[in-house]
Structure formats: C-alpha cells, structure tokens
Design an enzyme around this catalytic site. Sequence first.
Site, PDB file in Angstrom:
ATOM      1  N   ILE A  16       0.823  -1.212   0.000  1.00 31.86           N
ATOM      2  CA  ILE A  16       0.000   0.000   0.000  1.00 31.86           C
ATOM      3  C   ILE A  16       0.853   1.257   0.000  1.00 31.86           C
ATOM      4  CG2 ILE A  16      -2.064  -0.987   1.038  1.00 31.86           C
ATOM      5  CD1 ILE A  16      -1.039  -0.166   3.736  1.00 31.86           C
ATOM      6  N   GLY A  19       8.550   3.411  -1.614  1.00 27.95           N
ATOM      7  CA  GLY A  19       9.443   4.546  -1.797  1.00 27.95           C
ATOM      8  C   GLY A  19      10.878   4.077  -1.860  1.00 27.95           C
ATOM      9  N   GLY A  20      11.806   5.046  -1.778  1.00 27.45           N
ATOM     10  CA  GLY A  20      13.212   4.731  -1.925  1.00 27.45           C
ATOM     11  C   GLY A  20      13.760   3.843  -0.829  1.00 27.45           C
ATOM     12  N   MET A  21      13.160   3.874   0.354  1.00 23.59           N
ATOM     13  CA  MET A  21      13.691   3.103   1.469  1.00 23.59           C
ATOM     14  C   MET A  21      13.010   1.752   1.657  1.00 23.59           C
ATOM     15  SD  MET A  21      16.243   4.584   2.556  1.00 23.59           S
ATOM     16  CE  MET A  21      16.475   3.402   3.880  1.00 23.59           C
ATOM     17  N   GLY A  22      11.920   1.479   0.971  1.00 21.87           N
ATOM     18  CA  GLY A  22      11.267   0.197   1.161  1.00 21.87           C
ATOM     19  C   GLY A  22       9.790   0.246   0.844  1.00 21.87           C
ATOM     20  N   GLN A  23       9.027  -0.616   1.531  1.00 21.84           N
ATOM     21  CA  GLN A  23       7.608  -0.764   1.232  1.00 21.84           C
ATOM     22  C   GLN A  23       6.791  -0.820   2.516  1.00 21.84           C
ATOM     23  OE1 GLN A  23       7.935  -4.544  -0.778  1.00 21.84           O
ATOM     24  NE2 GLN A  23       7.788  -3.581  -2.806  1.00 21.84           N
ATOM     25  N   VAL A  24       5.494  -0.498   2.374  1.00 21.42           N
ATOM     26  CA  VAL A  24       4.527  -0.694   3.448  1.00 21.42           C
ATOM     27  C   VAL A  24       3.469  -1.682   2.946  1.00 21.42           C
ATOM     28  CG1 VAL A  24       2.812   0.369   4.945  1.00 21.42           C
ATOM     29  CG2 VAL A  24       4.889   1.617   4.379  1.00 21.42           C
ATOM     30  N   ASP A 138      11.746  14.211  10.399  1.00 21.33           N
ATOM     31  CA  ASP A 138      11.155  14.140   9.054  1.00 21.33           C
ATOM     32  C   ASP A 138       9.651  14.372   9.117  1.00 21.33           C
ATOM     33  OD1 ASP A 138      11.595  13.856   6.280  1.00 21.33           O
ATOM     34  OD2 ASP A 138      10.734  11.856   6.333  1.00 21.33           O
TER      35      ASP A 138
END
Length: 562
Positions: A16, A19-24, A138
């Site tokens: 859902i 991004g650049g750092m991973g997934q949710v 952030d």
Amino acid sequence: MNGRVIGGRYELATVIGQGGMGQVWTAYDRRLDRRVAVKLLKPATMTGPATAADELRRRFVRECRVTAHVDHPGLVTVHDAGSEGEDLYLVMQYVEGADLADHLAEHDPYPWEWAVSVAAQLCAVLAAVHAVPIVHRDLKPRNVMVRPDGSVLVLDLGVASVLDSDTTRLTHTGSPIGSPAYMAPEQAMGGAVGPSTDLYALGVLLHELLSGNVPFAGSTALGVLHRHLYEPPVPLRQLRPEVPEPLEGLVLRLLAKDPRERPSGAHEVYEGLLPLLPARGAPAGPLDPTRPFLRPHAPWPDRPATATATAPAAPVVPVVPVVPAVPVQVPPSLPVAAPAVAAGSDPRSSYRPPAAGAPVPAAASAPHGAPVPPAAPARPDVAAAVDEVKRLLGEGALTRAVDMLGGILPAAAAEHGERSPVVRILRKQYASTLMDDGQYRRALPELRRLAADRDAEAGPADPQVLQFRYDAALCLEQLGETAAALAEFRAVLPYYEGDPARAFDIRQRIALLLVATGEHAAGQDQLQRLLFDAERAFGPYHPLPADLRRVLEHQRQLGSRS
C-alpha cells in the site's frame, strides 16, 4: 496476495506504499488474529560488511523499543520490530484515514481553521516526544494521518535516526537525513538537530496547508536546501489575505533560520494557536481536523441513541503510512520522562520485595496477647540483583534492567555506603544502561554525580572523570541543550591531547553543534582545521578525513549558491 511471513507471524498481503527506502504492506497477524501494517526497510548497510549490518539491526531494534515507550494518542502504535534477511521490519497498528498530503489535495483551498487544528494536534505530539527526548527529523504531510474522527496521527517517529550511525551526522552518502522541502537550515548543513528542528518542519507544513505550496521549492534537492539557508519565506497574507495576522506571524517565527529565534518549544506554539482554534459546534463531516476541538471525545460517527433510519456515513478508504522516497528518520524513538517528583520519592527508586519463595522471618510471639512488633524487613540481596541485571542486559531487556538498577541502588547504598566500590559500579552501570535505553534526561544527573565524586578524589584529569563528562555532554546534545553541550565538550577537549581519536571526535561534535546554532562559518572553519589534522594523523584515505571532505563539500555547494 503475497503470502510471505515476517517474524514467524505476520503474513504480508498487499503493498500500500512504496518509496526509496522500502515498502509498506497490509498484513495479517496470525497470533492475535488482526490486521496490521508492516514497513519493510532495506538500507544499503544491510548488504555491506556483517559487522555494520549487525550494528544497524541492534540500533534499529533499540530505537524502535525506545519509541514504543512513548505513550500518546497522536502516535501510531508500534507492535513489533526486528530484522529478517536483508530487511528491517516495523509492525504498526493498521490505520484508517488519509495522509495529510492527500487530505490537502482533496480540500483546496485548505480551510485555515483546519490548518490550525492540525498544527495544534501536532504540537501536542511534539511536546510529548521532545520531553523524552526524541526528535522526529522528518515531519511532513506524508508522515501525518488524518483519521475519520478528525484526529491526527504522526508516523515514522525515530526511523531516520536508525539509518545513520550517529543521529547528529550526515548519511554515508554525504546527504542529510530528512526530506529537503521540510528540512531546517541546521539539518541541511549537517549540524546537530534538536526540538527546534521539528518546529521548523511544522512551520513548513503549516505554510503548505495555508498556501497550497511549500515555502521553498526547487528543481534539485541542493537548490531547495540552499533556499532554506538563504532566502526568507513569503509572508502568508501576501498569498492568502484571509489568513489571520497572528497565524502569519507564528509561521514566520517557526521558519526562522536561526533556531534560537524560533519558539521555545511546542508548548509555546500551541499557546499561539489556542486563540485561533474553533469554538464548540458541529464538525463538517468525516476527516474534519477541527472535530477534536468542536466535540472532544464525542462518539463517531454521530448516530441517534435509538435505531432510526439514518444516512450511512461515507465509506473511508483504509490508508497506512507511506514510505517516503527520501531517506527519513525513525524513531530515536525513548520512554516518556516521568513527572518531576521530590528527591527520593520516585517509586522506581524503592527497593523491590524479595522474589517469591524467599524465606520470610517467622512472626515474633508476645505474652498475654501483647501487640506483636513488626518484623524487621528482609535485607536486600544485592548480589542476586546484580546477577539478574546481568541476565537482563544479556537478553537486551534494557528497560527492565534500568528499573532493577534504579531499585537496588538505594538498598546497596544503605548496606555498603554511598562511596563504596559496589555502589559506584552499580551507579556506572545504571548511567550506562540509561544511555543505551535512550533515557538521557535520567542519565545526565547520574553522570554528573559520578564525575563530581571521582573528581573530588582523583582530580579533573582523571580518565574516569573525563569519560563521565564526555557522556554527560552527549546527553546534553541529545536533549537539544546545544549551548551546554558545546561548553562541556570544549571543557574536556584540552585533556585529550594524548588521545587523537577522542579529540577528533569531540572537535567534530563541536563543529556540528556550531552549525546547528547557525554559526556556519565557525563550524566550517572547525571542520576544515579538523580535516587537515586528520589527514596528517591518519592519512587521506582514512574514513574520518573522507567523511569530513563529504560534509565540507556538501556545505560548500550550499554556500556557493548564495
């Protein structure tokens, strides 16, 4: 459907956010039969040397543990954290609602009363996390959720700090952690961050809600950071005349380049917003951020007490945190500081009773039914408590170890004397464990006490005294007390002439703290001198000179645009 199981219990379902750092992912918790959200992070460090990956895993779990201790209704609940393969995973509550970026896009122009209500709720969250202390680093619309009842939730607390080996440093690529559009000048320059860094991001967020755009935009990240450093923001009333003048003034204060010119804390910002909050009344509907102020704690959705025909509430699409494309910080996340209490009255400082099964003194008999005097309390088993603390530390149960150490210290002092070796060892372990657990506010007085006691015996140049003072300065830095941290680091630096590695570390911290206070020229001068000395001591290819060159190059690029 994915079917992959994380941590032996969380079955991934659908992506859902990405991004650049991973997934949710949405996921199913097999053990507790509930839906959760799982964030998978894949930092580049995880594919590097094994020692670096192990350190990152340890740091990630520690920071998530600390963040999970912060209890506030405006924070997403963290259920679990760990690592699996090359992934770090964070398990959170599944949240229905819309992130603030989508909420803004769907309501243009955004009512200024809504913006005030969102900001007030964020101030309540920031006041709680800054008291720990944790700095979000952030804060931005994608990391804020608006729930159907209008309440606001903050995401990604503490994540970004884990992605670097030191929360006051730049990343290994030479770029500061955070999202450029919301980044405070001191963060852009790679200086130490503090609560005022989050207040600046709150100012950017408020400006965006009220005007429809961030105050500083650009085609490149470097260009955006340069504008944060050198350009003044456009006053909001020039863009939207109906914005109240006090609100415009508050946003301008939040966006001050010098952290010392911003509000003193989230409490002060809330007080500035308070007169602008809406009075009691009827909310506009689902996802109305004014509702918590219009009808506090009222049930949602509004339904008559009896079952009558009513129009159903509009369906709400489930949304959960989206992983930002730019590296961000997560939680330092730490336990919320306990309310101030009188000395010696902290319930955690009292000695715990013996464990179950310990021998209990037999009741004394008295002739002729005379009152039985109370039995003398059992003497605490300090040695057994120390063994238990070692076991807990070995298992990584820092919070329980902290509580046990805090509880046994008064008993050990009563039995052996405050200045006895066993009490000093316990106090050193207590201070060290508090720091490892991120409880800098509680560690600071312990370190100062240890330093003063040792100084009285061995003098200010004693290595233990210097270590205690250095650790105290680290605590001050983490607490955002920049001036005090600078003073302490400068005071101990002359004693480390014979220890180049520690001296260079302190000089770098001093330089970055200067940058954080807005003294960019002085900070860069310190970094340049440090680079010269580090190259002479270690050679040009040592990691320290290489990191310093990247930091200086980043700052020169920002400065060259002025």
